[in-house]
Design an enzyme around this catalytic site. Structure first.
Site, PDB file in Angstrom:
ATOM      1  CG  HIS A  87     -11.767  11.060  -1.405  1.00  0.00           C
ATOM      2  ND1 HIS A  87     -11.423  10.513  -0.184  1.00  0.00           N
ATOM      3  CD2 HIS A  87     -10.595  11.327  -2.038  1.00  0.00           C
ATOM      4  CE1 HIS A  87     -10.097  10.465  -0.097  1.00  0.00           C
ATOM      5  NE2 HIS A  87      -9.570  10.939  -1.203  1.00  0.00           N
ATOM      6  NE  ARG A  97      -1.834   5.725  11.247  1.00  0.00           N
ATOM      7  CZ  ARG A  97      -1.488   4.706  10.454  1.00  0.00           C
ATOM      8  NH1 ARG A  97      -0.810   3.683  10.952  1.00  0.00           N
ATOM      9  NH2 ARG A  97      -1.793   4.704   9.180  1.00  0.00           N
ATOM     10  CG  ASP A 112      -8.000   5.941   7.262  1.00  0.00           C
ATOM     11  OD1 ASP A 112      -7.771   6.468   6.160  1.00  0.00           O
ATOM     12  OD2 ASP A 112      -7.119   5.374   7.939  1.00  0.00           O
ATOM     13  N   GLY A 113      -9.796   5.187   4.751  1.00  0.00           N
ATOM     14  CA  GLY A 113      -9.781   4.042   3.833  1.00  0.00           C
ATOM     15  C   GLY A 113     -10.481   4.259   2.507  1.00  0.00           C
ATOM     16  CG  ASN A 117      -5.477  14.725   4.895  1.00  0.00           C
ATOM     17  OD1 ASN A 117      -6.520  14.769   5.539  1.00  0.00           O
ATOM     18  ND2 ASN A 117      -4.696  13.649   4.886  1.00  0.00           N
TER      19      ASN A 117
HETATM   20  C1  FPP Z   1      -9.539   9.126   4.377  1.00  0.00           C
HETATM   21  O1  FPP Z   1      -9.361   8.198   3.361  1.00  0.00           O
HETATM   22  C2  FPP Z   1     -10.472  10.148   3.968  1.00  0.00           C
HETATM   23  C3  FPP Z   1     -10.159  11.439   3.699  1.00  0.00           C
HETATM   24  C4  FPP Z   1      -8.800  11.989   3.804  1.00  0.00           C
HETATM   25  C5  FPP Z   1     -11.195  12.381   3.273  1.00  0.00           C
HETATM   26  C6  FPP Z   1     -12.558  12.134   3.824  1.00  0.00           C
HETATM   27  C7  FPP Z   1     -13.515  12.877   2.978  1.00  0.00           C
HETATM   28  C8  FPP Z   1     -14.731  12.449   2.619  1.00  0.00           C
HETATM   29  C9  FPP Z   1     -15.344  11.203   3.108  1.00  0.00           C
HETATM   30  C10 FPP Z   1     -15.537  13.248   1.676  1.00  0.00           C
HETATM   31  C11 FPP Z   1     -15.456  14.709   1.843  1.00  0.00           C
HETATM   32  C12 FPP Z   1     -16.112  15.142   3.090  1.00  0.00           C
HETATM   33  C13 FPP Z   1     -16.967  16.149   3.155  1.00  0.00           C
HETATM   34  C14 FPP Z   1     -17.613  16.540   4.441  1.00  0.00           C
HETATM   35  C15 FPP Z   1     -17.321  16.862   1.946  1.00  0.00           C
HETATM   36  P1  FPP Z   1      -7.932   8.100   2.706  1.00  0.00           P
HETATM   37  O2  FPP Z   1      -7.926   8.869   1.458  1.00  0.00           O
HETATM   38  O3  FPP Z   1      -6.903   8.489   3.713  1.00  0.00           O
HETATM   39  O4  FPP Z   1      -7.854   6.561   2.387  1.00  0.00           O
HETATM   40  P2  FPP Z   1      -6.531   5.679   2.396  1.00  0.00           P
HETATM   41  O5  FPP Z   1      -6.047   5.658   3.802  1.00  0.00           O
HETATM   42  O6  FPP Z   1      -7.013   4.365   1.915  1.00  0.00           O
HETATM   43  O7  FPP Z   1      -5.571   6.344   1.466  1.00  0.00           O
END
Ligand code: FPP
Length: 244
Positions: free
Chosen positions: A31, A188, A14-15, A62
């Site tokens: 990402h 959470r 996350d993050g 998502n």
């Molecule tokens: C959470 O950060 C992360 C995600 C929703 C996506 C995770 C994906 C990757 C790390 C790359 C893709 C993975 C693969 C296996 C190709 P967030 O966007 O929720 O961050 P925020 O909470 O700061 O908005």
């Protein structure tokens, strides 16, 4: 003394978005950076002898993000599948995927099958990519399929036990996670594994996923090694095997 290493580590990465925005960059940059961190975490897990690494890359919730971000995540996933599977195969990693595949594009479904077939016989570590998953969905689909067997296959109601339910979950062949890690300071579960984390140790890191490094991973592993996992028993029972 050898450190106690968790067999299965499950991570909510996350993050990414917040990390990127903090430095004036678009969320998608976070990402992209997150993928570099995945490579590193896989390598570190291999070194540590972790047997199963589960990474939550996309939640069913998502889909409600802006379309451009959803598209970006799908493209990134496809790109990683196509470009990393050979390296992972060489590393002895077996790829598996949990989540609802039928809602993904035909191309992604096909690439998932190719990656699974290529790496099927590897046994150094399982890299379980949790994609289009939610804990509620998983339990719901298990209930549906068990009900189907009761109605159509004469499955005896009394034969339904906890082990059977676990076998109908999408994680059927995997052990339950020993250590759960969530980055970015949020404390959470957000509809990730629910049934499976009944006895999992939960570690929350304040670093955002793009900042998660070996030092922080090591910290989580050291924290885990000091936990006393009682599974409902009391301390004394764990010390003396024949304690009654
Ligand atoms: C959470 O950060 C992360 C995600 C929703 C996506 C995770 C994906 C990757 C790390 C790359 C893709 C993975 C693969 C296996 C190709 P967030 O966007 O929720 O961050 P925020 O909470 O700061 O908005």
């Amino acid at each position: 003394l050898d450190q106690i290493i968790p067999q299965h580590v499950a991570i909510i990465m996350d993050g990414n978005g917040r990390w990127a925005l903090r430095q004036g960059l678009p969320r998608t940059y976070g990402h992209k950076k997150g993928v570099d961190v995945i490579r590193n975490v896989v390598e570190f897990s291999l070194q540590k002898g972790i047997k199963v690494l589960s990474l939550w890359a996309f939640g069913r919730d998502n889909w409600s993000r802006p379309i451009a971000e959803v598209d970006y995540l799908m493209q990134l996933f496809l790109h990683v599948l196509q470009n990393e599977r050979d390296i992972l195969h060489k590393q002895g990693v077996k790829l598996c995927f949990t989540g609802n595949r039928l809602e993904l594009s035909a191309l992604i479904q096909q690439e998932i099958i190719i990656a699974e077939e290529l790496t099927a016989k590897n046994c150094k570590m399982i890299l379980n990519i949790v994609f289009n998953y939610s804990g509620h969905w998983d339990i719901m689909q298990a209930v549906k399929r068990i009900s189907y067997s009761v109605v159509h296959d004469n499955l005896d109601l009394d034969s339904i036990d906890e082990d059977m339910v676990a076998k109908y979950l999408s994680t059927r062949d995997l052990p339950d996670p020993d250590l759960f890690i969530r980055t970015s300071g949020e404390q959470r579960i957000s509809n990730f594994y629910l049934w499976q984390i009944a006895y999992t140790e939960l570690y929350f890191s304040n670093l955002c996923w793009p900042e998660f490094d070996n030092t922080e991973f090591e910290k989580a592993l050291e924290w885990f090694a000091l936990r006393e996992r009682r599974y409902g028993k009391i301390s004394e029972q764990l010390l003396e095997e024949d304690y009654v």
